[in-house]
Design a protein around this motif. Structure first.
Motif, PDB file in Angstrom:
ATOM      1  N   GLY A 196       0.833  -1.209   0.000  1.00 29.53           N
ATOM      2  CA  GLY A 196       0.000   0.000   0.000  1.00 29.53           C
ATOM      3  C   GLY A 196       0.863   1.254   0.000  1.00 29.53           C
ATOM      4  N   SER A 197       1.912   1.250   0.808  1.00 28.06           N
ATOM      5  CA  SER A 197       2.822   2.400   0.847  1.00 28.06           C
ATOM      6  C   SER A 197       3.504   2.581  -0.491  1.00 28.06           C
ATOM      7  N   ALA A 198       3.914   1.480  -1.125  1.00 29.69           N
ATOM      8  CA  ALA A 198       4.569   1.563  -2.438  1.00 29.69           C
ATOM      9  C   ALA A 198       3.598   2.125  -3.476  1.00 29.69           C
ATOM     10  N   LYS A 199       2.332   1.686  -3.431  1.00 28.04           N
ATOM     11  CA  LYS A 199       1.329   2.196  -4.371  1.00 28.04           C
ATOM     12  C   LYS A 199       1.121   3.693  -4.165  1.00 28.04           C
ATOM     13  N   GLU A 200       1.016   4.104  -2.905  1.00 33.08           N
ATOM     14  CA  GLU A 200       0.823   5.519  -2.610  1.00 33.08           C
ATOM     15  C   GLU A 200       2.018   6.338  -3.100  1.00 33.08           C
ATOM     16  N   ALA A 201       3.219   5.814  -2.844  1.00 26.62           N
ATOM     17  CA  ALA A 201       4.417   6.534  -3.293  1.00 26.62           C
ATOM     18  C   ALA A 201       4.443   6.621  -4.817  1.00 26.62           C
ATOM     19  N   GLY A 202       4.072   5.545  -5.476  1.00 26.89           N
ATOM     20  CA  GLY A 202       4.012   5.552  -6.949  1.00 26.89           C
ATOM     21  C   GLY A 202       2.997   6.553  -7.453  1.00 26.89           C
ATOM     22  N   GLN A 203       1.854   6.591  -6.807  1.00 26.72           N
ATOM     23  CA  GLN A 203       0.804   7.537  -7.199  1.00 26.72           C
ATOM     24  C   GLN A 203       1.287   8.972  -7.011  1.00 26.72           C
ATOM     25  N   LYS A 204       1.940   9.247  -5.903  1.00 23.29           N
ATOM     26  CA  LYS A 204       2.445  10.600  -5.648  1.00 23.29           C
ATOM     27  C   LYS A 204       3.506  10.982  -6.676  1.00 23.29           C
ATOM     28  N   MET A 205       4.366   9.991  -7.007  1.00 22.53           N
ATOM     29  CA  MET A 205       5.385  10.272  -8.023  1.00 22.53           C
ATOM     30  C   MET A 205       4.716  10.558  -9.355  1.00 22.53           C
ATOM     31  N   LYS A 206       3.704   9.776  -9.678  1.00 20.18           N
ATOM     32  CA  LYS A 206       2.985   9.974 -10.944  1.00 20.18           C
ATOM     33  C   LYS A 206       2.352  11.351 -10.974  1.00 20.18           C
ATOM     34  N   GLU A 207       1.670  11.671  -9.873  1.00 21.08           N
ATOM     35  CA  GLU A 207       1.035  12.979  -9.809  1.00 21.08           C
ATOM     36  C   GLU A 207       2.071  14.097  -9.917  1.00 21.08           C
ATOM     37  N   SER A 208       3.167  13.910  -9.285  1.00 23.07           N
ATOM     38  CA  SER A 208       4.219  14.914  -9.313  1.00 23.07           C
ATOM     39  C   SER A 208       4.793  15.063 -10.718  1.00 23.07           C
TER      40      SER A 208
END
Length: 150
Positions: free
Chosen positions: A116-128
């Motif tokens: 879940g943390s990895a998915k959230e980090a990936g999503q934040k990176m994508k958004e960024s």
């Protein structure tokens, strides 16, 4: 006569046998003869020996019985100890199994949390990255319009 009295009192332990069987006087000699029957004594000895053998046999039987009872008690105690050890072993195995199950559940939860943390980090990176790309696109469009106007 005094001798007869002395011998009669000396042999008082033979009261069950009449004194006439013990004391005999020869009318021609002044001496006194004492005779005693040996059969009654032998008969009682055989009976006493038989009773003693019976008592000894009873004592041996009693000893064997007590030995068997003691052996059975020790066997029961050993069996009880084995049962207790078996029960404790089962309890320990159950506790280890429960602990292993708990550890497995915790490891699974930790892995899910990490995913879940990895998915959230990936999503934040994508958004960024997407956000910066959009910003860059806007800047490029603005610059392109500026170039067209000029």
């Amino acid at each position: 006569m005094a001798n007869k009295t002395l011998i009669t009192t000396t042999l008082s332990k033979f009261r069950s046998i009449p004194s006439s069987n013990f004391l005999r006087r020869d009318p021609f000699r002044p001496r006194l003869y004492v005779s005693a029957g040996t059969r009654p004594l032998q008969g009682s000895s055989a009976q006493e020996a038989s009773r003693a053998c019976d008592k000894a046999a009873d004592a041996v039987k009693q000893g064997v019985k007590e030995t068997k009872e003691t052996a059975q008690d020790k066997k029961d105690q050993a069996s009880s100890t084995v049962d207790q050890v078996t029960q404790k072993t089962k309890e320990v195995v159950n506790k280890v199994s429960e602990t292993a199950g708990d550890l497995t559940e915790k490891a699974k939860q930790t892995a899910q949390d990490a995913w879940g943390s990895a998915k959230e980090a990936g999503q934040k990176m994508k958004e960024s990255v997407v956000g910066k790309a959009e910003d860059a696109k806007e800047i490029i469009e603005e610059k392109t319009e500026d170039v067209k106007r000029s």
